[in-house]
Design a protein around this motif. Sequence first.
Motif, short mmCIF file in Angstrom:
data_model
loop_
_atom_site.label_atom_id
_atom_site.label_comp_id
_atom_site.label_asym_id
_atom_site.label_seq_id
_atom_site.Cartn_x
_atom_site.Cartn_y
_atom_site.Cartn_z
N THR A 11 0.83 -1.21 0.00
CA THR A 11 0.00 0.00 0.00
C THR A 11 0.86 1.25 0.00
N LEU A 12 1.91 1.24 0.84
CA LEU A 12 2.80 2.39 0.90
C LEU A 12 3.51 2.60 -0.43
N SER A 13 3.93 1.46 -1.04
CA SER A 13 4.62 1.55 -2.33
C SER A 13 3.69 2.14 -3.38
N TYR A 14 2.43 1.68 -3.37
CA TYR A 14 1.46 2.19 -4.34
C TYR A 14 1.21 3.67 -4.12
N ARG A 15 1.04 4.07 -2.86
CA ARG A 15 0.81 5.47 -2.55
C ARG A 15 2.00 6.34 -2.92
N GLN A 18 1.97 6.92 -6.56
CA GLN A 18 0.94 7.89 -6.92
C GLN A 18 1.39 9.32 -6.64
N TYR A 19 2.01 9.51 -5.46
CA TYR A 19 2.50 10.84 -5.11
C TYR A 19 3.60 11.29 -6.08
N LEU A 20 4.49 10.35 -6.42
CA LEU A 20 5.57 10.67 -7.35
C LEU A 20 5.01 11.03 -8.72
N PHE A 21 4.00 10.28 -9.16
CA PHE A 21 3.37 10.54 -10.45
C PHE A 21 2.71 11.91 -10.48
N LEU A 320 -2.46 17.40 -16.13
CA LEU A 320 -2.84 17.27 -14.72
C LEU A 320 -3.90 16.18 -14.52
N ASN A 321 -4.74 15.96 -15.53
CA ASN A 321 -5.82 14.98 -15.40
C ASN A 321 -5.46 13.61 -15.98
N PHE A 322 -4.22 13.45 -16.42
CA PHE A 322 -3.81 12.16 -16.97
C PHE A 322 -3.75 11.11 -15.86
N LYS A 323 -4.34 9.93 -16.14
CA LYS A 323 -4.34 8.83 -15.17
C LYS A 323 -3.92 7.54 -15.86
N HIS A 324 -3.23 6.70 -15.10
CA HIS A 324 -2.81 5.40 -15.66
C HIS A 324 -4.02 4.59 -16.10
N SER A 325 -5.12 4.75 -15.39
CA SER A 325 -6.32 3.95 -15.69
C SER A 325 -6.96 4.35 -17.01
#
Length: 330
Positions: A11-15, A18-21, A320-325
Motif C-alpha cells: 500500500t505504501l509503495s502504491y501510494r 501515486q505521489y511521485l506521479f 494534470l488529469n492524466f491517469k494510468h487507468s
Amino acid sequence: MDLICTIIAHTLSYRSKQYLFRLIKISIVLAALYFIYQKIVHNNTLHFSEFYNILSENNAFSVKTLSFLLILSTINWLIELFKWQLLLRPFKNISLKQACEQCLGSLTASLITPNRIGEYGAKAMYYEASFRKHIVAINFINNILQLAVTTIIGLIGLFWFYRSFDTPLNLEHLAIYSTILVLVLSFIGWFILKGNFKFKQVSIKKLRRFFKRFPKKTLYYGFGLSLLRYAVFSFQFYFLLQIFQIHLPYFEAISVIASMYLIASIIPSITLFDGLIKGSVSVYLFAFVGAHELIVLSITMVMWMLNFMIPSLIGCFYVLNFKHSNKIDS
C-alpha cells in the motif's frame, strides 16, 4: 502478521508511486508555465513593453481581428487532430476528444525538450506498453509528413525568393551542400534499413516491416492534411503581415514565409529557443522587403502565442488529469 506487513508495504509503495506521479505531472505543468512566462515577459529579443505598444498601434487587439486569428489557429489544430486520428486508424480508432488530449498534452510535456522530441514519449504514455513502439513510429510518420510539406514548399519558396530579391545566397554552393547532405543522409538511411541490429530492443527489421505495411492511402491522406495545415498557418502569418502594415503581393510574401519555415525547421533547437531562431531567421529574410525588425519579431511572437502558447495552456489541463487507468488498450 507477515501478511499484514506485506499488505502495508504494498500500500505504501502504491501510494508513493501515486505521489511521485502527481509530482511529475505538476512539475511538467509548472515548467511549461514558467517557460511561457519567460518567453513573454523576459524575452531578450523583444521586450514586452515594445510588443504591447506595437500591438496597440496596429489595433491588433480588435475583437474582429483576434477572433479571425483564433479561428485560424483552431482550424490549424483541428487538422492536426484529424491527421493523428487518421494515422492511428489502421491500428485503432480514437475519438476526437482522445486525439485532442494526446496532441495537446504531449505538446505541453515536450515544450522544453530538443526539437519537441519529448512528444514521442508523452504520446506513448497514453497507451499500454505493448503498443508504445507503434505510437512512436506513427508519430514519426506524422512529423515526417509535415516536414516533407515544409521542405517541398520551402525549396520552391526559397528559389522564388532568390529570383525576386537581390540576396547574397549562392545557388551553386547551396546545390553542392544540399547534394552532399542528401547523399550522406541517404547513405545513413540505407545503412540503417539494410542492417539488422537493435536499438533499445527495437529491431530495425521490425521497423522496416512496419513502415512497409503502413497503408499507402493513409499516407496520401496524411500528406494532404499536412499540406492543408501548412496552408492555414502560412496564411495566418500573411494575414498578420497585413495587420502590421507590411503589404506584399501574396506569392511574394509566401515565398519569404516558406523560406523562413524551411530554414527554421532544419536548425536543431530546444523549444525554449525555437521562437528566437524563427525570429532571427524571419528578421533576416523580411529585411529584404524592408520590414522593420520589431514588427517581424512581434508577428513571430503572435504566431507562437496563437499556435503554441494557447494550445499548451489547454494541454496543462490534460497533463494534470492524466491517469494510468485512462490508458488505451493495445
